[in-house]
Design a protein around this motif. Structure first.
Motif, PDB file in Angstrom:
ATOM      1  N   VAL A  84      -6.010  -3.363 -11.515  1.00 39.94           N
ATOM      2  CA  VAL A  84      -4.988  -2.631 -12.257  1.00 39.94           C
ATOM      3  C   VAL A  84      -5.538  -1.239 -12.553  1.00 39.94           C
ATOM      4  O   VAL A  84      -6.588  -1.096 -13.190  1.00 39.94           O
ATOM      5  CB  VAL A  84      -4.608  -3.354 -13.561  1.00 39.94           C
ATOM      6  N   ASP A  85      -4.838  -0.238 -12.051  1.00 37.18           N
ATOM      7  CA  ASP A  85      -5.230   1.162 -12.229  1.00 37.18           C
ATOM      8  C   ASP A  85      -4.030   1.908 -12.779  1.00 37.18           C
ATOM      9  O   ASP A  85      -3.171   2.375 -12.037  1.00 37.18           O
ATOM     10  CB  ASP A  85      -5.672   1.746 -10.887  1.00 37.18           C
ATOM     11  N   GLY A  86      -3.948   1.973 -14.116  1.00 36.87           N
ATOM     12  CA  GLY A  86      -2.768   2.569 -14.736  1.00 36.87           C
ATOM     13  C   GLY A  86      -1.549   1.734 -14.431  1.00 36.87           C
ATOM     14  O   GLY A  86      -1.502   0.536 -14.725  1.00 36.87           O
ATOM     15  N   ASP A  87      -0.551   2.351 -13.794  1.00 33.65           N
ATOM     16  CA  ASP A  87       0.664   1.629 -13.432  1.00 33.65           C
ATOM     17  C   ASP A  87       0.538   0.905 -12.089  1.00 33.65           C
ATOM     18  O   ASP A  87       1.441   0.167 -11.699  1.00 33.65           O
ATOM     19  CB  ASP A  87       1.853   2.599 -13.353  1.00 33.65           C
ATOM     20  N   GLN A  88      -0.553   1.140 -11.391  1.00 35.44           N
ATOM     21  CA  GLN A  88      -0.742   0.529 -10.076  1.00 35.44           C
ATOM     22  C   GLN A  88      -1.354  -0.856 -10.209  1.00 35.44           C
ATOM     23  O   GLN A  88      -2.357  -1.042 -10.905  1.00 35.44           O
ATOM     24  CB  GLN A  88      -1.665   1.396  -9.217  1.00 35.44           C
ATOM     25  N   ILE A  89      -0.745  -1.822  -9.548  1.00 38.96           N
ATOM     26  CA  ILE A  89      -1.298  -3.167  -9.453  1.00 38.96           C
ATOM     27  C   ILE A  89      -1.515  -3.447  -7.976  1.00 38.96           C
ATOM     28  O   ILE A  89      -0.574  -3.437  -7.183  1.00 38.96           O
ATOM     29  CB  ILE A  89      -0.355  -4.223 -10.059  1.00 38.96           C
ATOM     30  N   ILE A  90      -2.788  -3.650  -7.589  1.00 37.46           N
ATOM     31  CA  ILE A  90      -3.113  -3.858  -6.183  1.00 37.46           C
ATOM     32  C   ILE A  90      -3.762  -5.222  -6.033  1.00 37.46           C
ATOM     33  O   ILE A  90      -4.696  -5.555  -6.763  1.00 37.46           O
ATOM     34  CB  ILE A  90      -4.047  -2.765  -5.641  1.00 37.46           C
ATOM     35  N   THR A  91      -3.243  -5.998  -5.101  1.00 40.29           N
ATOM     36  CA  THR A  91      -3.825  -7.297  -4.770  1.00 40.29           C
ATOM     37  C   THR A  91      -4.381  -7.227  -3.344  1.00 40.29           C
ATOM     38  O   THR A  91      -4.211  -6.216  -2.655  1.00 40.29           O
ATOM     39  CB  THR A  91      -2.785  -8.414  -4.878  1.00 40.29           C
ATOM     40  N   GLU A  92      -5.026  -8.306  -2.922  1.00 41.39           N
ATOM     41  CA  GLU A  92      -5.672  -8.410  -1.609  1.00 41.39           C
ATOM     42  C   GLU A  92      -6.934  -7.548  -1.601  1.00 41.39           C
ATOM     43  O   GLU A  92      -6.873  -6.322  -1.689  1.00 41.39           O
ATOM     44  CB  GLU A  92      -4.750  -8.032  -0.463  1.00 41.39           C
ATOM     45  N   SER A  93      -8.072  -8.203  -1.475  1.00 32.95           N
ATOM     46  CA  SER A  93      -9.353  -7.514  -1.662  1.00 32.95           C
ATOM     47  C   SER A  93      -9.556  -6.366  -0.676  1.00 32.95           C
ATOM     48  O   SER A  93     -10.061  -5.302  -1.063  1.00 32.95           O
ATOM     49  CB  SER A  93     -10.506  -8.514  -1.557  1.00 32.95           C
ATOM     50  N   SER A  94      -9.173  -6.549   0.573  1.00 36.32           N
ATOM     51  CA  SER A  94      -9.354  -5.463   1.543  1.00 36.32           C
ATOM     52  C   SER A  94      -8.453  -4.275   1.224  1.00 36.32           C
ATOM     53  O   SER A  94      -8.852  -3.112   1.385  1.00 36.32           O
ATOM     54  CB  SER A  94      -9.078  -5.973   2.959  1.00 36.32           C
ATOM     55  N   ALA A  95      -7.233  -4.559   0.759  1.00 31.94           N
ATOM     56  CA  ALA A  95      -6.329  -3.479   0.357  1.00 31.94           C
ATOM     57  C   ALA A  95      -6.887  -2.729  -0.848  1.00 31.94           C
ATOM     58  O   ALA A  95      -6.775  -1.495  -0.934  1.00 31.94           O
ATOM     59  CB  ALA A  95      -4.949  -4.041   0.033  1.00 31.94           C
ATOM     60  N   ILE A  96      -7.504  -3.446  -1.771  1.00 34.10           N
ATOM     61  CA  ILE A  96      -8.110  -2.796  -2.937  1.00 34.10           C
ATOM     62  C   ILE A  96      -9.264  -1.911  -2.495  1.00 34.10           C
ATOM     63  O   ILE A  96      -9.419  -0.771  -2.967  1.00 34.10           O
ATOM     64  CB  ILE A  96      -8.585  -3.844  -3.957  1.00 34.10           C
ATOM     65  N   GLN A  97     -10.083  -2.413  -1.575  1.00 29.15           N
ATOM     66  CA  GLN A  97     -11.176  -1.597  -1.056  1.00 29.15           C
ATOM     67  C   GLN A  97     -10.658  -0.295  -0.446  1.00 29.15           C
ATOM     68  O   GLN A  97     -11.188   0.791  -0.720  1.00 29.15           O
ATOM     69  CB  GLN A  97     -11.944  -2.369   0.014  1.00 29.15           C
ATOM     70  N   LEU A  98      -9.641  -0.394   0.384  1.00 27.50           N
ATOM     71  CA  LEU A  98      -9.088   0.793   1.026  1.00 27.50           C
ATOM     72  C   LEU A  98      -8.473   1.741   0.004  1.00 27.50           C
ATOM     73  O   LEU A  98      -8.616   2.967   0.109  1.00 27.50           O
ATOM     74  CB  LEU A  98      -8.054   0.377   2.073  1.00 27.50           C
ATOM     75  N   TYR A  99      -7.799   1.194  -1.000  1.00 27.83           N
ATOM     76  CA  TYR A  99      -7.205   2.021  -2.054  1.00 27.83           C
ATOM     77  C   TYR A  99      -8.279   2.829  -2.767  1.00 27.83           C
ATOM     78  O   TYR A  99      -8.134   4.050  -2.970  1.00 27.83           O
ATOM     79  CB  TYR A  99      -6.462   1.117  -3.040  1.00 27.83           C
ATOM     80  N   LEU A 100      -9.360   2.167  -3.152  1.00 27.27           N
ATOM     81  CA  LEU A 100     -10.428   2.861  -3.867  1.00 27.27           C
ATOM     82  C   LEU A 100     -11.077   3.927  -2.994  1.00 27.27           C
ATOM     83  O   LEU A 100     -11.362   5.046  -3.464  1.00 27.27           O
ATOM     84  CB  LEU A 100     -11.478   1.855  -4.334  1.00 27.27           C
TER      85      LEU A 100
END
Length: 208
Positions: A56-72
């Motif tokens: 959870v990053d502010g209003d962003q909710i990201i699931t799936e570990s690989s997607a979170i890695q790419l987001y960061l």
């Protein structure tokens, strides 16, 4: 502050590694799967699939570990964990998808049919099939990494942090016996000062 939901030795370790590499502060919110906390309404509001990790990053909710890695990696480009050239990015995505579908999925099948599912739902034959499939794909990745220091290009990318966790899992299942380059690569990755605990260490911490 960033909030990361999940408890090792789950795929939350992949996200912890990226957070460590980027030097980001975050709050880790434990989610005890064995106690069914991932099925509680508050958690399901974050991820209806009842899976960890969740970022959870502010209003962003990201699931799936690989997607979170790419987001960061995309949000903090100064670290250079996503190649700038589209051709190298394509190769990074290729190998991330390969790792999570061709190596991680058989490992997860083995886990489900050895200790996750209740006894009456386990299928021993599927464990044997999954092991064979995993070994075949480990051999493919061994050939890819034979003369390489990194999964893509000449520097670390998200694909490397993704690969390290999956290979650690494969190593725990004794899948790297015929993959000397992958064993060496795994050792190098976990020697990084930012590396999270290995799966074995995380399990040991749970039992202590």
């Amino acid at each position: 502050m960033l909030k990361l939901y999940g408890t090792p030795p789950t795929r939350v370790l992949r996200v912890i590694w990226l957070l460590n590499e980027l030097g980001l502060k975050y709050e880790q919110v434990p989610v005890e799967l064995m106690k069914g906390e991932h099925h509680q309404p508050d958690f399901l509001a974050l991820n209806p699939a009842a899976k960890v990790p969740v970022l959870v990053d502010g209003d962003q909710i990201i699931t799936e570990s690989s997607a979170i890695q790419l987001y960061l990696a995309e949000k903090y480009p100064q670290a250079g964990f996503i190649p700038s050239a589209v051709e190298e990015r394509a190769q990074m995505y290729r190998w991330i998808f390969f790792l999570v579908t061709e190596i991680e999925q058989p490992l997860w099948r083995i886990a489900r049919h050895t200790f996750v599912y209740p006894d009456e739902k386990r299928i021993p034959q599927d464990v044997d099939l999954a092991r064979q499939e995993c070994l075949e794909m480990v051999a493919v990745f061994e050939r890819h990494m034979k003369e390489r220091d990194f999964v893509v290009g000449d520097r670390l990318s998200v694909a490397d942090f993704n690969a390290a966790y999956i290979l650690d899992w494969a190593n725990e299942e004794e899948m790297l016996g015929d993959a000397p380059r992958l064993r060496e690569y795994l050792k190098t990755m976990y020697a990084r000062p930012t590396a999270p605990p290995t799966i074995a260490v995380a399990f040991a911490a749970m039992e202590s």
